[in-house]
Scaffold this active site. Sequence first.
Site: not given
Ligand code: NAD
Length: 503
Positions: A209, A261-263, A266, A415
């Site tokens: 996704k 994605g975001s902490t 996560g 962040e």
């Molecule tokens: P996000 O957590 O908002 O979204 C990431 C993904 O998760 C998206 O596809 C989103 O649709 C999905 N998502 C949102 N809510 C969800 C839920 N409840 N259940 C399952 N999936 C869900 O993050 P973002 O704003 O898209 O990305 C930025 C974040 O990603 C930053 O915190 C960044 O540090 C992190 N990031 C980490 C790495 C790494 O390798 N550590 C790499 C890239 C980005």
Amino acid sequence: MSSTINTGSKSDQSDASGKLDLRGASGGGMFDYAPAPESVKAPIADTYGLFINGEFVDPSSGDRFETLNPSNEETLSMISSASVSDVDAAVQAARDALPEWSGLPGSVRGKYLYRIARRIQERARELAVLETLDGGKPIKESRDIDIPLAAAHFFYHAGWADKLEYAFPGKTPEPVGVCGQIIPWNFPFLMAAWKIAPALACGNTIVLKPAETTSLTALRLAEICQEVGLPKGVVNIVTGAGETGSALVDHPDVDKIAFTGSTGVGKMIAKATAPTNKRLTLELGGKSANIIFEDASIDQAVEGIVEGIYFNQGHVCCAGSRVFVQESVLDTVINKLGDRLASLRVGDPMDKNTDLGAINSKEQLGTINRYLETGTSEGATRHDVNPCEVPEKGYWCKPCFFTGVQPSHAIAREEIFGPVLAVMSFRTPDEALSRANNTPYGLAAGVWTDKGSKIFDMASKLDAGVVWLNTYNKFDPASPFGGFKESGFGREGGRHGLAAYLK
Ligand code: NAD
């Protein structure tokens, strides 16, 4: 064209009062280039379906959402929103494809991965254009970094597909099964490659996704899977927002969730999967430290600071968003940083001269702006030295940095995910270490020094998954990447990354 030329560094720009002059070497001016617009066109359909069992299908609900060009707010296309039943169909397709795919000799799986890698290379410029249109990052970054690295990731894992026994001697590596993979918007195509390539090499099948603001290149990857004849159902791509991701996480027939994605999200996924047998890897946020010692090559270190925080508009999980500078060189570093910032070009991401493009979305721009206000209201000093005029439409944030930052300030702890840097000072290596480690995150760090002994000492004591020494933001498929503490767990890349996709 303006006639002034930024001639580069100056050792000291303090005026008689000791106040720093941060207008840049040309007093705020910069030399201009004629526009160099990217000429390759990437066709974009009006609507896109979901990629399930080797075909593009309409979403069962009929729901679609728009994906925008963040540099002009124009609609690029309408993307399908996958419902629970669409996710179910995708997981079923992946389950059905698993026996055949995992039963293939590794050398045959490897051939498919090589084909995908070569097709990415053949379509590289088109993919780069699409990535830039949909995500806002400068074309020179998509063209020279994101897409070549994604191809490299498939090449690298193609090589492992028939050598898994050698990667893990004495073991019989078996695939985990059906993998649900959820990725963010900052490196849409590269993150898809990071997730898909090792999973396929190890014999797993996939439901991926992408993030809702950047689905287009993942959908091109689906086309590439069709073009190379990848067996149906091995890779499925479901687009949608958080609910679609959540349906994937909660699906009972998924064996593993790999999330980047975001902490915050996560942590929710960790809670949702805790009572299940699902395996989980999390690649989350960061607040990484870039430490500059007085014995470093200061010009190189300043380039490293710029690379560390302003690359991809600061939309980088491992961004060096906290810079610690040894007190004796603080003024010099700040002055040189000011000069360098004044010379960065912010604007049309499709121009090959652009250094910083558009912020990915209105929401992200709002977040960054809130941090800019908080930084000032908490007492730090913001340095806005970039003279570029950004377009009226689109989402823009010019690169800046804060001085006078206290460890308790939000801009030093949280962040921001934008081109905003917190500059702080230190006196001794121990102080640098304790301040760098004073964060709930643990993704990356950078150290700049001329002394080998200091390099190894710092590297062994920094709580970070990756430590770059006299460089920053360097990625290679053979090198494992990942964090600890609240930056997640598990590794992507290298032999360690393979282990996450094997029993
Ligand atoms: P996000 O957590 O908002 O979204 C990431 C993904 O998760 C998206 O596809 C989103 O649709 C999905 N998502 C949102 N809510 C969800 C839920 N409840 N259940 C399952 N999936 C869900 O993050 P973002 O704003 O898209 O990305 C930025 C974040 O990603 C930053 O915190 C960044 O540090 C992190 N990031 C980490 C790495 C790494 O390798 N550590 C790499 C890239 C980005």
